[in-house]
Write an enzyme that holds these catalytic residues in place. Sequence first.
Site, PDB file in Angstrom:
ATOM      1  N   ASP A  62     149.023 -38.892 -13.381  1.00 26.38           N
ATOM      2  CA  ASP A  62     149.727 -38.543 -14.611  1.00 26.38           C
ATOM      3  C   ASP A  62     148.834 -37.762 -15.569  1.00 26.38           C
ATOM      4  O   ASP A  62     147.631 -38.016 -15.686  1.00 26.38           O
ATOM      5  CB  ASP A  62     150.199 -39.838 -15.289  1.00 26.38           C
ATOM      6  N   GLU A 104     149.915 -34.054 -12.104  1.00 24.44           N
ATOM      7  CA  GLU A 104     150.904 -33.485 -13.021  1.00 24.44           C
ATOM      8  C   GLU A 104     150.171 -32.623 -14.056  1.00 24.44           C
ATOM      9  O   GLU A 104     149.625 -33.137 -15.024  1.00 24.44           O
ATOM     10  CB  GLU A 104     151.687 -34.598 -13.728  1.00 24.44           C
ATOM     11  N   ASP A 110     160.872 -36.893 -16.239  1.00 24.15           N
ATOM     12  CA  ASP A 110     160.659 -36.298 -17.560  1.00 24.15           C
ATOM     13  C   ASP A 110     161.630 -35.159 -17.831  1.00 24.15           C
ATOM     14  O   ASP A 110     162.250 -35.083 -18.894  1.00 24.15           O
ATOM     15  CB  ASP A 110     159.221 -35.777 -17.690  1.00 24.15           C
TER      16      ASP A 110
END
Length: 906
Positions: free
Chosen positions: A685, A710, A793
Amino acid sequence: MSAVSAEPFLRHSRFEKPEFVRSRRKAAVTLTTAAPIKSSSSFSCCCSLVPRRKIVSNASSFPFPNLHRVITHAARASSTDTALAESNSDVLFKETFPLSRTETTEGKIFVRLDQTKAKEKEDQWQQLTVGCSLPGKWILHWGVSYVDDIGSEWDQPPENMIPPGSIPIKDYAIETPLKKASEGEKFHQVKIEIDPKSPIAALNFVLKDEETGVWYQHKGRDFKMPLVDCFLDSGSGNVIGAKGGFSIWPDTLASEGKDSSSRSKDPKQETRKVEGFYEELPIAKYAVIENSVTVSVSKCLKTAKNLLYLVTDLPGEAVVHWGVCRDDAKNWEIPAAPHPPETTVFKNKALRTMLQANEDGNGCSGSFTLDKDLVGFLFVLKLNESTWLNCMGDDFFIPLPISSSIPAQSIPGESEGVPVSENTVGADQEVSHATYTDGIINEIRSLVSDFSAEKRQQTKTKEVQESILQEIEKLAAEAYSIFRSSTPTFMDETVLESEAMQAPKICSGTGTGYEILLQGFNWESHKLGHWYMELKQKVEEISSLGFTVVWLPPPTESVSPEGYMPKDLYNLNSRYGNIDELKDLVKIFHRKGVKVLGDAVLNHRCAHYKNGNGVWNMFGGRLNWDDRAVVADDPHFQGRGNKSSGDNFHAAPNIDHSQEFVRKDLKEWLCWLRKEIGYDGWRLDFVRGFWGGYVKDYLDASEPYFAVGEYWDSLSYTYGELDHNQDAHRQRIVDWINATSGTAGAFDVTTKGILHTTLEKCEYWRLSDQKGKPPGVVGWWPSRAVTFIENHDTGSTQGHWRFPGGKEMQGYAYILTHPGTPAVFFDHIFSRYQSEIAALISLRNRNKIHCRSIVKITKAERDVYAAIIDEKVAVKIGPGHYEPPSSSHSWSSKVEGRDYKVWEAS
């Protein structure tokens, strides 16, 4: 004073590949302004470098027994060549290291709300002014929230509020350029008139610098300016103007001992308006400045000493902090005098030499005379007291020739998989691999002839004969080494057909190369309270659909129920289920042959306790870190660590990965997860928050089967229109991958963004870049590109960047037929799209399309895009007509849907 969160796009270096070098920028040393240097050989600044080296010979003065010469790189001719020519010596080594440093310019954002009487209006209007003191091409991206629609964050304002020159963004925002009021004005600003009769409760906005593509938020979130008291959220750190605009009722609440959550949120109750305010916030703009340093080594023919010449175009009074070493341990020591002018001794461990300004006024240089018995020259560059440049966390190391030869040593940061460049420097004569190896072969033949002749004459001793044989072996080994160096072992970007036809190697950046990833959750999955048990019922179906890897949500205790605000990393009882349910789920996936990725949030961690100043930066649980684990440059959490190596996430303490104890603990935790839970790899992340080199450290320790990061930031736009050229955006992602040494892939955000505009505006020409290749990361580094169209997201109930509705299958037709590792979102596979997605997955597996497959774009026009992959699969998306050519294959239609079609060769 509040702080503005700037999101600069700092670059890390990457590996250079043959043929692909021309389409990507050169490797760069990246710079962190660090604390004072602790020792001569240990520097805390975070830099990255991938130099390139090659063997060279000079036919006129290079006898083959002395094989170890180093070829130089493409660089402009400089005084280096003149200085070396005057010494009447050969250039044995020359290396140009690109440098990249970041300069920071500080300024202010100001927001002002005034009462004004609009022209031809009787009533009193309000005027909002937003300005910025820094130079740039500034855009205000803004929208409003209405009183009667509290659940909606962003909507478009009434037409009478929109300033001239504004551009609507979908149905929820407006982009308005900031302009100078006059030629001599310092500030860029925009003014928005607010109708007092409109039911607007708040304005939301962010600033964007079009020149750099950087978005500026407030404490990691959108700026929020309430206009009525019912929209004031006193617990939200991104609210501005509240202090001046709501000076009465917050005091009343305080006197009643209540917080904002106890106040009625009913918009029909009192909605008093703010009268006016003025607020300033600091802002920092980052500019990347590119420089270089060139180091050349020659041998003095008279004294046999090494002559080293260093030249750089760094501005100002640059200092070389340097020493020498006598063996491969690279322990610093001070060489014997004489030393260059303006040289001082630093703590009896190193020397510091002020470089002399070049005659042309561009940069500076220095010459160093070194004894012939030294193995290497070690140095770092100092630009000022807070700016140091080194080599990927190590010192620059320049090998020195011993007995007229330079040992073939690796340089820090060089990888076995990095092919050498095919170019040489202007003044030096290039000798190709073929010429060089031909010379070696001739030398071997000569030695064999000598050996045979001497053996016949029986005049040489056995020792001499063995010596000749040993020399032959060395020459043969050298020839083989050159043969291997001329055959790259890692050439994703060139995508040569011979490479593509081979079975991809298994590594953490690619898996087998045939992976198909499923995101096994959405933003709402935690609400069930037993998601692991729910997903357990779908394992059989997921496996039968053809997925090879599933990505599970963050498993740790978290302040937020979704898991992305981790607290106690070893507590795996979360809103998704308990540790036993998780372990059971992973085992069932493994039985079906499906690998499992854990969602590892390494950038930040929520604290357990406050420090003495009342700041939440003290941790509990098994990893009971103190504030040394928090970066020093996040003003919200007052860390005592070093400055961050990436962008700060302002909602939680950002972890300082430069701390050895932090890295040790995180590596142990990842290894524990691998062993205890059975995770096969990681989804990482917010990797923008810390250097990719630390990721490599974590992956080397935990040895995952597959890992993907990410790295999500904004694409390049001009006044709301997506730029066709997105090289800068995909370059930042590639730089991060390269900083990990290719041990991790990255989500191809570039491809997702281009697909958005392509499908929304029917502009399918966007799917081919200037060189006729796919325009995303998949066009540059396909084996490390994880392609996707939606995730928790961007879609789900968050919808931050939702894929164009009704066009999802065009997106899947693209990513499931193209190279890269495709990822499918949970909400899509368990929907009406399942049968179509399953058919595309089956076709991909049947034709063995993998992460390095060859793409040949055959059409990229306004209304249609078409490509042929590995000469096995043809695909078209868009409403336009296309049929694959029948000259080499006959094609049969296999999968077809709304505005897409896929064929197989037969």
